[in-house]
Scaffold this active site. Structure first.
Site, PDB file in Angstrom:
ATOM      1  N   GLY A   1       0.792  -1.218   0.000  1.00  0.00           N
ATOM      2  CA  GLY A   1       0.000   0.000   0.000  1.00  0.00           C
ATOM      3  C   GLY A   1       0.828   1.273   0.000  1.00  0.00           C
ATOM      4  O   GLY A   1       1.142   1.829   1.049  1.00  0.00           O
ATOM      5  N   LEU A   2       1.141   1.717  -1.211  1.00  0.00           N
ATOM      6  CA  LEU A   2       1.960   2.921  -1.343  1.00  0.00           C
ATOM      7  C   LEU A   2       1.134   4.091  -1.893  1.00  0.00           C
ATOM      8  O   LEU A   2       1.086   5.170  -1.292  1.00  0.00           O
ATOM      9  CB  LEU A   2       3.136   2.608  -2.287  1.00  0.00           C
ATOM     10  CG  LEU A   2       4.071   3.740  -2.686  1.00  0.00           C
ATOM     11  CD1 LEU A   2       4.759   4.311  -1.466  1.00  0.00           C
ATOM     12  CD2 LEU A   2       5.127   3.229  -3.671  1.00  0.00           C
TER      13      LEU A   2
ATOM     14  N   ASN B   1      -3.184  11.710  -3.773  1.00  0.00           N
ATOM     15  CA  ASN B   1      -2.299  12.829  -4.128  1.00  0.00           C
ATOM     16  C   ASN B   1      -0.812  12.484  -4.074  1.00  0.00           C
ATOM     17  O   ASN B   1       0.036  13.372  -4.096  1.00  0.00           O
ATOM     18  CB  ASN B   1      -2.563  14.022  -3.199  1.00  0.00           C
ATOM     19  CG  ASN B   1      -3.959  14.550  -3.367  1.00  0.00           C
ATOM     20  OD1 ASN B   1      -4.450  14.687  -4.496  1.00  0.00           O
ATOM     21  ND2 ASN B   1      -4.643  14.790  -2.254  1.00  0.00           N
TER      22      ASN B   1
ATOM     23  N   SER C   1       3.265   8.924  -8.511  1.00  0.00           N
ATOM     24  CA  SER C   1       4.665   8.895  -8.947  1.00  0.00           C
ATOM     25  C   SER C   1       5.550   9.542  -7.885  1.00  0.00           C
ATOM     26  O   SER C   1       6.685   9.115  -7.659  1.00  0.00           O
ATOM     27  CB  SER C   1       4.822   9.668 -10.269  1.00  0.00           C
ATOM     28  OG  SER C   1       4.065   9.054 -11.282  1.00  0.00           O
TER      29      SER C   1
ATOM     30  N   TRP D   1      -5.816   2.288  -5.504  1.00  0.00           N
ATOM     31  CA  TRP D   1      -5.209   1.401  -6.505  1.00  0.00           C
ATOM     32  C   TRP D   1      -4.419   0.265  -5.877  1.00  0.00           C
ATOM     33  O   TRP D   1      -3.452  -0.214  -6.468  1.00  0.00           O
ATOM     34  CB  TRP D   1      -4.248   2.178  -7.442  1.00  0.00           C
ATOM     35  CG  TRP D   1      -4.913   3.194  -8.293  1.00  0.00           C
ATOM     36  CD1 TRP D   1      -4.746   4.543  -8.212  1.00  0.00           C
ATOM     37  CD2 TRP D   1      -5.836   2.968  -9.358  1.00  0.00           C
ATOM     38  NE1 TRP D   1      -5.521   5.169  -9.163  1.00  0.00           N
ATOM     39  CE2 TRP D   1      -6.196   4.221  -9.882  1.00  0.00           C
ATOM     40  CE3 TRP D   1      -6.395   1.817  -9.932  1.00  0.00           C
ATOM     41  CZ2 TRP D   1      -7.099   4.354 -10.929  1.00  0.00           C
ATOM     42  CZ3 TRP D   1      -7.285   1.962 -10.979  1.00  0.00           C
ATOM     43  CH2 TRP D   1      -7.620   3.220 -11.462  1.00  0.00           C
TER      44      TRP D   1
ATOM     45  N   ILE E   1      -3.003  -6.451 -36.401  1.00  0.00           N
ATOM     46  CA  ILE E   1      -3.071  -7.681 -37.195  1.00  0.00           C
ATOM     47  C   ILE E   1      -4.451  -8.335 -37.081  1.00  0.00           C
ATOM     48  O   ILE E   1      -4.971  -8.882 -38.055  1.00  0.00           O
ATOM     49  CB  ILE E   1      -1.938  -8.648 -36.769  1.00  0.00           C
ATOM     50  CG1 ILE E   1      -0.591  -8.077 -37.237  1.00  0.00           C
ATOM     51  CG2 ILE E   1      -2.159 -10.054 -37.309  1.00  0.00           C
ATOM     52  CD1 ILE E   1       0.618  -8.883 -36.865  1.00  0.00           C
ATOM     53  N   HIS E   2      -5.067  -8.267 -35.911  1.00  0.00           N
ATOM     54  CA  HIS E   2      -6.378  -8.910 -35.725  1.00  0.00           C
ATOM     55  C   HIS E   2      -7.544  -8.050 -36.226  1.00  0.00           C
ATOM     56  O   HIS E   2      -8.677  -8.545 -36.289  1.00  0.00           O
ATOM     57  CB  HIS E   2      -6.612  -9.255 -34.246  1.00  0.00           C
ATOM     58  CG  HIS E   2      -5.871 -10.475 -33.805  1.00  0.00           C
ATOM     59  ND1 HIS E   2      -4.516 -10.466 -33.591  1.00  0.00           N
ATOM     60  CD2 HIS E   2      -6.287 -11.736 -33.567  1.00  0.00           C
ATOM     61  CE1 HIS E   2      -4.126 -11.674 -33.220  1.00  0.00           C
ATOM     62  NE2 HIS E   2      -5.175 -12.470 -33.209  1.00  0.00           N
TER      63      HIS E   2
ATOM     64  N   GLU F   1       3.919   0.261 -10.550  1.00  0.00           N
ATOM     65  CA  GLU F   1       5.262   0.190  -9.929  1.00  0.00           C
ATOM     66  C   GLU F   1       6.265   1.139 -10.595  1.00  0.00           C
ATOM     67  O   GLU F   1       7.419   0.784 -10.826  1.00  0.00           O
ATOM     68  CB  GLU F   1       5.778  -1.258  -9.916  1.00  0.00           C
ATOM     69  CG  GLU F   1       4.819  -2.134  -9.143  1.00  0.00           C
ATOM     70  CD  GLU F   1       5.459  -3.173  -8.237  1.00  0.00           C
ATOM     71  OE1 GLU F   1       6.691  -3.222  -8.150  1.00  0.00           O
ATOM     72  OE2 GLU F   1       4.686  -3.905  -7.612  1.00  0.00           O
TER      73      GLU F   1
HETATM   74  C1  LIG Z   1      -4.051  -1.943 -12.148  1.00  0.00           C
HETATM   75  C2  LIG Z   1      -3.223  -1.141 -11.184  1.00  0.00           C
HETATM   76  C3  LIG Z   1      -2.718  -1.763 -10.035  1.00  0.00           C
HETATM   77  C4  LIG Z   1      -1.984  -1.009  -9.109  1.00  0.00           C
HETATM   78  N1  LIG Z   1      -1.538  -1.628  -7.955  1.00  0.00           N
HETATM   79  C5  LIG Z   1      -0.910  -0.883  -7.010  1.00  0.00           C
HETATM   80  C6  LIG Z   1      -0.533  -1.464  -5.753  1.00  0.00           C
HETATM   81  O1  LIG Z   1      -0.734  -2.669  -5.513  1.00  0.00           O
HETATM   82  N2  LIG Z   1       0.037  -0.677  -4.811  1.00  0.00           N
HETATM   83  C7  LIG Z   1       0.295   0.648  -5.030  1.00  0.00           C
HETATM   84  O2  LIG Z   1       0.824   1.304  -4.115  1.00  0.00           O
HETATM   85  N3  LIG Z   1      -0.045   1.239  -6.219  1.00  0.00           N
HETATM   86  C8  LIG Z   1      -0.641   0.510  -7.203  1.00  0.00           C
HETATM   87  N4  LIG Z   1      -0.992   1.088  -8.409  1.00  0.00           N
HETATM   88  C9  LIG Z   1      -0.741   2.523  -8.611  1.00  0.00           C
HETATM   89  C10 LIG Z   1       0.420   2.797  -9.551  1.00  0.00           C
HETATM   90  O3  LIG Z   1       1.631   2.445  -8.953  1.00  0.00           O
HETATM   91  C11 LIG Z   1       0.337   4.285  -9.908  1.00  0.00           C
HETATM   92  O4  LIG Z   1      -0.773   4.397 -10.774  1.00  0.00           O
HETATM   93  C12 LIG Z   1       1.576   4.791 -10.587  1.00  0.00           C
HETATM   94  O5  LIG Z   1       2.602   4.905  -9.637  1.00  0.00           O
HETATM   95  C13 LIG Z   1       1.381   6.145 -11.266  1.00  0.00           C
HETATM   96  O6  LIG Z   1       0.509   6.952 -10.585  1.00  0.00           O
HETATM   97  P1  LIG Z   1      -0.670   7.734 -11.355  1.00  0.00           P
HETATM   98  O7  LIG Z   1      -1.232   6.761 -12.322  1.00  0.00           O
HETATM   99  O8  LIG Z   1      -1.613   8.327 -10.395  1.00  0.00           O
HETATM  100  O9  LIG Z   1       0.077   8.859 -12.174  1.00  0.00           O
HETATM  101  P2  LIG Z   1       0.695  10.270 -11.724  1.00  0.00           P
HETATM  102  O10 LIG Z   1       1.807  10.061 -10.754  1.00  0.00           O
HETATM  103  O11 LIG Z   1      -0.389  11.203 -11.323  1.00  0.00           O
HETATM  104  O12 LIG Z   1       1.299  10.722 -13.105  1.00  0.00           O
HETATM  105  C14 LIG Z   1       0.460  11.104 -14.227  1.00  0.00           C
HETATM  106  C15 LIG Z   1       1.352  11.183 -15.446  1.00  0.00           C
HETATM  107  O13 LIG Z   1       2.413  12.117 -15.218  1.00  0.00           O
HETATM  108  C16 LIG Z   1       3.668  11.477 -15.369  1.00  0.00           C
HETATM  109  N5  LIG Z   1       4.632  11.951 -14.389  1.00  0.00           N
HETATM  110  C17 LIG Z   1       4.448  12.130 -13.041  1.00  0.00           C
HETATM  111  N6  LIG Z   1       5.573  12.549 -12.467  1.00  0.00           N
HETATM  112  C18 LIG Z   1       6.508  12.645 -13.445  1.00  0.00           C
HETATM  113  C19 LIG Z   1       7.888  13.024 -13.478  1.00  0.00           C
HETATM  114  N7  LIG Z   1       8.562  13.379 -12.376  1.00  0.00           N
HETATM  115  N8  LIG Z   1       8.539  12.975 -14.686  1.00  0.00           N
HETATM  116  C20 LIG Z   1       7.864  12.602 -15.817  1.00  0.00           C
HETATM  117  N9  LIG Z   1       6.569  12.250 -15.842  1.00  0.00           N
HETATM  118  C21 LIG Z   1       5.906  12.262 -14.680  1.00  0.00           C
HETATM  119  C22 LIG Z   1       3.395   9.988 -15.162  1.00  0.00           C
HETATM  120  O14 LIG Z   1       4.349   9.166 -15.831  1.00  0.00           O
HETATM  121  C23 LIG Z   1       2.015   9.852 -15.791  1.00  0.00           C
HETATM  122  O15 LIG Z   1       2.171   9.745 -17.183  1.00  0.00           O
HETATM  123  C24 LIG Z   1      -1.706   0.355  -9.364  1.00  0.00           C
HETATM  124  C25 LIG Z   1      -2.174   0.958 -10.554  1.00  0.00           C
HETATM  125  C26 LIG Z   1      -2.909   0.221 -11.452  1.00  0.00           C
HETATM  126  C27 LIG Z   1      -3.401   0.901 -12.698  1.00  0.00           C
END
Ligand SMILES: Cc1cc2nc3c(=O)[nH]c(=O)nc-3n(C[C@H](O)[C@H](O)[C@H](O)COP(=O)(O)OP(=O)(O)OC[C@H]3O[C@@H](n4cnc5c(N)ncnc54)[C@H](O)[C@@H]3O)c2cc1C
Length: 402
Positions: free
Chosen positions: A124-125, A129, A132, A156, A336-337, A362
């Protein structure tokens, strides 16, 4: 240099292939139809030691190493991506983090039960808000006597809705990095509420959940590692978790290629197999070569880790490359499909979503690129967290034969 898998590694891969073919394949349609968490299937995999490669025998592990773990994750993801989430939750991110950073009581209580799937765990990370930017975590853990009081939320979090417990990261002080700590949280603790997340893009076989902590009183003995070590723990956990995400990506990519090859060899248009057309050949050739390069990168990451290296750099390379290659392979499979990509009898739609998910979870591809470019520019060493890494000493030499 030796690019051959050893006999031991080959045998492990064969076991995973056989399980995928004999146990998963026949119930694929049923599993997808039910669309529920497949605990029985996970337990069968656990009984074969599929989640225990990097764990000591003392905790029910097989001591067969990181490359073995990658091989199994790849072959299972190739058949059913949704079930391969378990290689992170039941293996690399949750119990492996407890093995590495926990005390003996915590290890005894959680590690063996999790890799045996008697307990379901989560990592749970992510928060609404803080995604990333993991250091922006707002969930708080306030010390009060022999307890911590948790307030905040996570989103998530894969397997949270089915979990017995999980590890979470929360803020114990204002300092951006030193202010984070890690905790083991039972899912039935008063003040914890977990809500399953469902959407047309999320499979019920691996649903994530939202977790809410409302004045949740957690015994202080559930602190994992020391107060303030949270950022080091999450960096370490993600390094190992990125290996299995990369291996799972490889499995999805290979599945895309399998489907492309079959279809291009069977679908007829203009009185010939569509594989005869140069544009279709180009898509097949690109996917074949990119997947092979990706496979080398993923296996090398596991190989280095088997030899005691942290290989943070290789985790970033392989997670980035394998997931992007897979995303491209899924797009190629879709081209392709044609219309049949969208037909329920074909896997392409599911594979396309799976190929996109691995580029996000991740650490997104943009985040991996940042790590890789900063390292290449000598601005930030990709191995800088290696100094803070902690690994329970498991001796793989008996299996690896060195
Ligand atoms: C199916 C699924 C399972 C998941 N399972 C887990 C889980 O078990 N535990 C857990 O803790 N999380 C989980 N996650 C969360 C996942 O780790 C986050 O979605 C991911 O870290 C990115 O966060 P965000 O999608 O909110 O994007 P944001 O961080 O909001 O970023 C949005 C966009 O901006 C870009 N961006 C952000 N910061 C930067 C930067 N410094 N430089 C360049 N680009 C940047 C990102 O690449 C992305 O394109 C899961 C997500 C999904 C979809």
């Amino acid at each position: 240099m030796d690019f051959e898998l050893s006999e031991n590694h080959q045998a492990i891969r064969d076991a995973a292939v056989e399980f995928a073919r004999k146990r998963i394949q026949p119930q694929l349609a049923d599993l997808k139809k039910k669309n529920q968490f497949p605990k029985k299937l996970l337990q069968e995999m656990a009984d074969l030691g599929f989640f225990g490669c990097t764990f000591p025998e003392k905790y029910g592990g097989t001591e067969t190493g990181f490359l073995s773990q990658a091989l199994i994750a790849e072959e299972i993801a190739r058949v059913l991506f949704e079930v391969s989430f378990a290689f992170n939750m039941q293996c690399m991110t949750c119990p492996f983090t407890i093995l590495n950073w926990g005390n003996d009581q915590q290890r005894d209580r959680y590690v063996a039960d999790t890799i045996a799937c008697r307990k379901i765990g989560y990592f749970g990370l992510t928060e609404p808000n803080a995604a990333s930017d993991a250091a922006a975590i707002q969930t708080s853990a306030r010390k009060e006597g022999d307890s911590y009081i948790l307030n905040g939320s996570k989103i998530w979090i894969t397997y949270a809705p089915f979990s017995d417990y999980g590890i979470i990261f929360a803020r114990t002080s204002e300092d951006r990095y030193q202010g984070l700590s890690c905790f083991i949280v039972p899912s039935d603790l008063p003040g914890v509420k977990i809500v399953e997340m469902r959407s047309k893009f999320l499979s019920g076989l691996s649903s994530p959940g939202e977790i809410y902590f409302d004045d949740c009183r957690l015994p202080a003995e559930n602190l994992l590692g020391e107060e303030g070590q949270g950022f080091a723990i999450l960096s370490s956990a993600l390094n190992y978790g990125r290996l299995t995400v990369a291996a799972r990506s490889l499995g999805i990519g290979q599945a895309c290629l399998d489907e492309m090859l079959f279809y291009a060899d069977n679908r007829m248009q203009f009185q010939q197999k569509i594989g005869r057309f140069q544009s279709v050949k180009a898509l097949i050739a690109e996917a074949t070569v990119e997947l092979e390069a990706s496979r080398m990168m993923v296996y090398r990451n596991g190989w280095l880790k088997d030899r005691g290296k942290t290989a943070f750099r290789e985790s970033a390379y392989s997670k980035y490359f394998a997931s992007e290659v897979t995303h491209r392979a899924a797009e190629a499979a879709m081209k392709i499909h044609g219309a049949y990509s969208f037909h329920d009898e074909y896997r392409i739609g599911d594979l396309y979503i799976a190929g996109a998910v691995v580029t996000v979870a991740e650490g997104s591809s943009f985040i991996q690129r940042g790590i890789i470019a900063d390292d290449a520019l000598s601005w930030k060493d990709a191995e800088r967290y290696a100094a803070f890494d902690k690994r329970y000493p498991v001796d793989f030499s008996g299996f690896l034969g060195h």
